[in-house]
Design a protein around this motif. Structure first.
Motif, short mmCIF file in Angstrom:
data_model
loop_
_atom_site.label_atom_id
_atom_site.label_comp_id
_atom_site.label_asym_id
_atom_site.label_seq_id
_atom_site.Cartn_x
_atom_site.Cartn_y
_atom_site.Cartn_z
N GLY A 518 0.77 -1.23 0.00
CA GLY A 518 0.00 0.00 0.00
C GLY A 518 0.80 1.27 0.00
O GLY A 518 0.23 2.36 -0.20
N LEU A 519 2.13 1.24 0.23
CA LEU A 519 2.90 2.47 0.18
C LEU A 519 2.90 2.99 -1.25
O LEU A 519 3.27 2.28 -2.18
CB LEU A 519 4.35 2.24 0.64
N PRO A 520 2.52 4.24 -1.44
CA PRO A 520 2.40 4.75 -2.81
C PRO A 520 3.72 5.16 -3.43
O PRO A 520 3.79 5.43 -4.63
CB PRO A 520 1.48 5.96 -2.64
N ASP A 525 10.40 9.96 -1.12
CA ASP A 525 9.42 10.72 -1.91
C ASP A 525 8.20 11.11 -1.08
O ASP A 525 7.64 12.20 -1.27
CB ASP A 525 8.99 9.91 -3.14
N ILE A 526 7.79 10.23 -0.19
CA ILE A 526 6.65 10.56 0.68
C ILE A 526 7.04 11.66 1.66
O ILE A 526 6.36 12.69 1.78
CB ILE A 526 6.18 9.31 1.45
N PRO A 574 -1.22 10.03 4.27
CA PRO A 574 -1.78 8.77 4.75
C PRO A 574 -3.08 9.02 5.53
O PRO A 574 -3.10 9.87 6.43
CB PRO A 574 -0.69 8.22 5.66
N ILE A 575 -4.13 8.31 5.22
CA ILE A 575 -5.42 8.55 5.87
C ILE A 575 -5.91 7.28 6.54
O ILE A 575 -6.28 6.30 5.88
CB ILE A 575 -6.48 9.05 4.86
N GLN A 584 -11.59 1.35 9.19
CA GLN A 584 -11.55 0.87 7.81
C GLN A 584 -10.11 0.73 7.33
O GLN A 584 -9.17 1.14 8.02
CB GLN A 584 -12.31 1.85 6.90
N LYS A 585 -9.94 0.18 6.15
CA LYS A 585 -8.62 0.03 5.55
C LYS A 585 -8.05 1.42 5.21
O LYS A 585 -8.72 2.23 4.57
CB LYS A 585 -8.70 -0.82 4.29
N PRO A 586 -6.79 1.71 5.62
CA PRO A 586 -6.22 3.03 5.33
C PRO A 586 -6.11 3.29 3.83
O PRO A 586 -6.00 2.36 3.02
CB PRO A 586 -4.83 2.96 5.96
N VAL A 587 -6.17 4.57 3.47
CA VAL A 587 -6.00 4.99 2.08
C VAL A 587 -4.94 6.08 2.02
O VAL A 587 -4.58 6.68 3.03
CB VAL A 587 -7.33 5.50 1.46
N TRP A 588 -4.43 6.34 0.81
CA TRP A 588 -3.45 7.39 0.58
C TRP A 588 -4.03 8.42 -0.38
O TRP A 588 -4.68 8.07 -1.37
CB TRP A 588 -2.17 6.81 -0.02
N LEU A 589 -3.78 9.67 -0.07
CA LEU A 589 -4.15 10.77 -0.98
C LEU A 589 -2.85 11.32 -1.55
O LEU A 589 -2.06 11.93 -0.83
CB LEU A 589 -4.92 11.85 -0.22
#
Length: 955
Positions: A518-520, A525-526, A574-575, A584-589
């Motif tokens: 899941g790391l974008p 870079d992050i 990171p959200i 819920q499952k974390p998401v990335w913006l």
């Protein structure tokens, strides 16, 4: 440190225990020093090996490109070893009234590039003999010294040679010097205090950081130029010395073992008559030093018992044995900062190390645990591995500010320490980082040159934002992966220097060895989006469409951002989130806007993002989702995690100031508080209502606001009244004890008669029997403040009398409370006391002035006082001080009128030549904040007044 104890190899600090000084040569040397100052640093001693005396000159500052006009050392010489002898005088010369120290120093350095110039840092030192230069290798002849001078602006001793030094050869520069043992709290300074009615003296260096080692001895004073130090101190016979040969019947000389290879800013040496308590944990000697009376009273025991577990925690956390054989910690009567991580001898303010249950509050105890953890964290991260240059200060201080919560949580697992970073650091720094006058965490090396620029970096951005983004990083990497990268980083760079990207590389290696789905992007870079641009985003979630967007959050949306960002103010976010109480499952913006279908919410479902506030950003929602969250708060607030209840309040109030949501929505987040019993949401609310007090305590809105807040806090006040058996029992919970203070403080502040009578009654009982204080240490600050505010001169005079004889722990509480009086003449007198060292220690001056400015009666008095005395304050209190930014921000935070804005701009213009030191950026921030406050008041006064009036109407 025991009598006769010899410091073994690896101890990068010094401690000598001694009493009063008695020296035969002080008058002569004081006169020499006075004369040297008068002659503007000119001396003409004999140059070793030369038949003529090289002239000493002090050229005027220029804008030339000469090496001595640059603030960074040329990359030609690298120190390897210092021999330093210092002899402090703790008795002033009767004629000059000067306290001085003398020194002899030699430094062995390697020439890495041929040069005929030696630059070595020197500040406020005078040279009683000409420097001498010799070759360490007898087969190589050293050049002669043509001339030398002191370059005051760039703080160098400049030495010109008649030939070039040879590459890869070692040379030794020797100097004899004298300096003033001043009371300026910077470098090697003098401390005075009374014990048992006797005035005592000591000398110490609270901190060489960042650029004060050069005030103590000539040195290559940059963090990357690590060396080994051999140090000898000379002190009176009859004192409690460590080891060392006697020098006849007057003086004793104590020589210390060589240090590890270390940076100059981490050195410490202290002369005092302190006592200590000690223990040995896993082969490490731990000692707590303080005034004899404090040690006798047992005030060092908590620090002693806490240090061992925290030290063990960090050994496990870093997977690295503590690198020294001992850990000394010392509480100093005069100390400007909170503490300093000198390697092996950590220095503290007395209130940051000493604990006494008779006087210390719950907050005092927590502060001791967290500061000890902060400084011990530095023993590896900062001392063993050191930043290459000050532009990366954030990595050093931000890391320690993050893991201090982990160390303190290990030592005190029942306190819930890990969560308090949200209130103490995340929310705190948001207020600064939302201004256009903020700055990125990491700057370019060339942008940080002058000492005052370096000092300016010791701010909330470096400490609190650094802690916040590292906490976020640890969370999305997982703590195990974070620690894995950290451990290899420390192992590779032990006793060396780094830049922040070195840590990114090791963390990336850890990720590659333990793949994280899941790391974008890469760690670099992050994280560079958070490190290389100022500010932070507000993330907006539309639960109807699932659209998630990000935008640079600015407290004043009309302000102009002039600083160009390499990422165009876009972050990799990171959200972590929940839906209707279920994580819920974390998401990335990653982009400015993305659609996340699973964030759609229909019916009664609601979305809450930034779970447990692990991300460094604010969150906004569509109005429908806000209404659902408010309904959840009002019907069953426990369904929302306690940290996020605090977050909803803080985000809403700050987004209202930024015109992202309405002010009425923000105020609506406080409606449920009459049912709230947890500390964090209440603390968040009172912190944000403080802004309303600042804006409205001089207006007609004030009465309505007071009535509403009193209505909200009375249930909490009554709850704790019952829980404590009518204020007769202690509460077991750490955070409950804090919230009890909140309840009493706000109830009294809003004029609740029962609370005010309670405070006045307790204080009167104490006044009637000063030997027996009936007020619980947890409640003293707020009770003292409210009793003094409700009273007059009698109460204030009693507090002052108690202050003059109190220990440091109790004195801090009284010092704060005396600023609460409503009598202008008392406040004016108190302001005068702040700049009178006989009445108030220099270390406490700026914070006391800010306390007085926090009082609406004292605001204008303080501003006039600061403007009239700025030259004196800057010159007398600027040395070794990082508090100017706090002073300027604290005195001006209530500003909200055109007249105050004009005065502030005039203050900046009038004092441009004098300067503002570490408060330079704070002046611009204050101007920006004042403009924002003016707009906010104009746009919100009527709305806020109407809302409070409606809220206090009977149902």
């Amino acid at each position: 440190m025991g009598k006769g104890f010899f410091l073994s190899k690896g101890v990068g600090v010094l401690l000598i225990i001694c009493g009063a000084a008695s020296v035969a040569t002080i008058i002569a040397l004081s006169v020499v020093y006075s004369q040297e100052k008068a002659k503007n640093n000119e001396v003409s001693p004999t140059n070793g090996g030369s038949t003529t005396n090289p002239p000493v000159t002090t050229p005027a500052p220029t804008t030339s490109n000469k090496p001595w006009d640059q603030y960074r050392l040329p990359k030609t010489l690298v120190p390897e070893h210092y021999n330093l002898m210092l002899r402090p005088r703790l008795t002033p010369d009767e004629t000059t009234k000067l306290y001085i120290f003398t020194g002899e120093s030699s430094v062995d350095f390697k020439c890495v590039e041929e040069t005929d110039l030696i630059l070595i840092h020197s500040n406020k030192l005078n040279y009683t003999k000409a420097p001498t230069l010799e070759s360490v290798n007898p087969a190589v002849t050293a050049p002669n010294i043509n001339k030398y001078w002191l370059q005051k602006v760039t703080q160098y001793l400049v030495i010109e040679l008649d030939a070039k030094l040879k590459k890869d050869h070692m040379y030794r520069l020797s100097t004899d010097f004298v300096g003033e043992l001043a009371d300026d709290l910077g470098g090697f300074y003098r401390s005075e205090y009374e014990e048992d009615g006797v005035k005592r003296y000591g000398c110490c260096n609270n901190s060489m950081q960042p650029t004060d080692a050069r005030k103590s001895f000539p040195c290559f004073d940059e963090p990357a130029l690590k060396a080994v130090f051999n140090i000898t101190l000379t002190h009176p016979q009859g004192t409690i010395a460590l080891t060392g040969p006697s020098l006849g019947n007057k003086l004793i000389q104590t020589t210390f073992a060589p240090t590890e290879k270390m940076s100059t800013y981490l050195l410490a040496y202290i002369v005092s008559d302190f006592d200590f308590v000690n223990n040995t944990i896993d082969g490490v000697l731990i000692r707590i030093f303080a005034r004899k009376s404090a040690i006798a009273a047992g005030q060092g025991e908590y620090a002693l018992n806490t240090t061992g577990p925290i030290l063990k925690f960090f050994e496990d956390y870093y997977n690295s044995k503590y690198p020294l054989p001992k850990s000394d910690q010392i509480a100093l009567p005069d100390f400007n900062a909170g503490a300093m991580e000198n390697w092996g001898l950590i220095t503290y303010r007395e209130t940051a190390l000493l604990y006494d249950p008779e006087f210390s509050s719950n907050g005092n105890k927590e502060r001791i645990a967290t500061i000890i953890a902060h400084e011990l964290a530095h023993m590896w991260f900062g001392n063993l591995v050191t930043l290459r240059w000050w532009n990366d200060l954030w990595l050093n201080e931000g890391f320690a500010s993050y893991v201090e919560y982990l160390g303190a949580n290990y030592a005190e697992p029942d306190w819930g320490m890990a969560d308090l970073i949200v209130l103490n650091d995340v929310h705190r720094v948001f207020a600064v980082d939302a201004l256009t006058s903020s700055h990125p965490l990491s700057s370019k090396e060339e942008d940080i040159q002058r000492p005052e620029q370096i000092s300016e970096l010791f701010d909330a951005i470096s400490y609190s934002k650094g802690a916040s983004v590292l906490r976020m990083l640890s969370d999305f990497l997982t703590e195990d992966v974070f620690k894995m990268g950290l451990r290899t980083y420390l192992k590779e760079f032990a006793f060396g220097n780094t830049v922040y990207s070195d840590l990114w590389k090791h963390l990336q290696d850890a990720v590659d060895n333990t793949p994280l789905p899941g790391l974008p992007n890469t760690v670099a870079d992050i994280m560079n989006t958070w490190v290389l641009q100022m500010g932070f985003p507000v993330v907006t979630i539309d639960t109807a469409s699932g659209t998630v967007t990000q935008k640079h959050f600015l407290l004043d949306p009309d302000s102009e951002v002039t600083v160009v960002s390499p990422f165009k103010y876009q972050w990799t976010v990171p959200i972590k989130w929940m839906k209707t109480g279920t994580e819920q499952k974390p998401v990335w913006l990653v982009e400015k806007s993305e659609t996340v279908d699973m964030m759609k919410a229909t019916g009664t479902d609601w979305v809450l993002a930034n779970l447990n506030v692990v991300g460094y950003y604010r969150v906004n929602y569509d109005q429908s989702n806000w209404n659902k969250l408010l309904n959840a708060l009002n019907t069953n607030h426990s369904v929302i995690p306690v940290i996020n209840r605090a977050q909803l309040v803080d985000d809403a109030f700050n987004m209202a100031r930024a015109k992202i949501v309405s002010t009425t929505l923000a105020l609506s987040t406080t409606v449920y508080l009459d049912k709230e019993r947890d500390f964090m949401p209440w603390e968040s609310a009172t912190d944000n209502m403080d802004f309303f007090y600042l804006m409205f305590d001089r207006s007609e809105v004030y009465g309505h606001m007071q009535a509403y807040l009193q209505k909200q806090v009375i249930p909490l006040f009554n709850y704790y009244k019952a829980e404590t058996g009518n204020w007769t029992k202690d509460l077991p919970g750490h955070l409950d004890q804090y919230n009890l203070v909140n309840a009493i403080s706000l109830a009294c502040k809003t004029g609740h008669k029962e609370c005010t009578d309670l405070a006045k009654g307790w204080f009167e009982m104490w006044m009637n029997n000063p030997a027996k204080n009936p007020i619980h240490p947890n409640l003293r600050s707020t009770v003292y403040c409210n009793a003094i505010a409700a009273g007059g001169a009698k109460e204030w005079e009693f507090a002052w009398a108690q202050f003059t004889k109190a220990n440091a722990i109790e004195a801090d509480k009284l010092r704060y409370a005396m600023a609460c009086t409503k009598e202008p003449w008392l406040l004016n007198r108190y302001l005068e006391y702040t700049l009178t060292p006989e009445k108030m220690r220099k270390q406490d001056a700026t914070s006391t002035i800010v306390y007085i400015a926090n009082n609406v009666v004292g605001q204008a008095l303080t501003w006039d006082f600061i403007r009239a005395r700025w030259t004196y304050i800057f010159n007398e209190y600027g040395g070794g001080s990082f508090s100017f930014s706090n002073l300027i921000n604290g005195v001006t935070k209530r500003f909200s009128t055109e007249f105050e804005l004009k005065q502030l701009r005039q203050f900046k213009e009038d004092n441009a030549d004098i300067g503002f030191g570490s408060g330079t950026l704070a002046v611009d921030q204050s101007i920006e904040r004042t403009i924002s406050n003016m707009k906010w008041i104009e746009e919100n006064t009527k709305t806020v007044s109407n809302w409070f009036q409606e809220a206090i109407k009977p149902l």
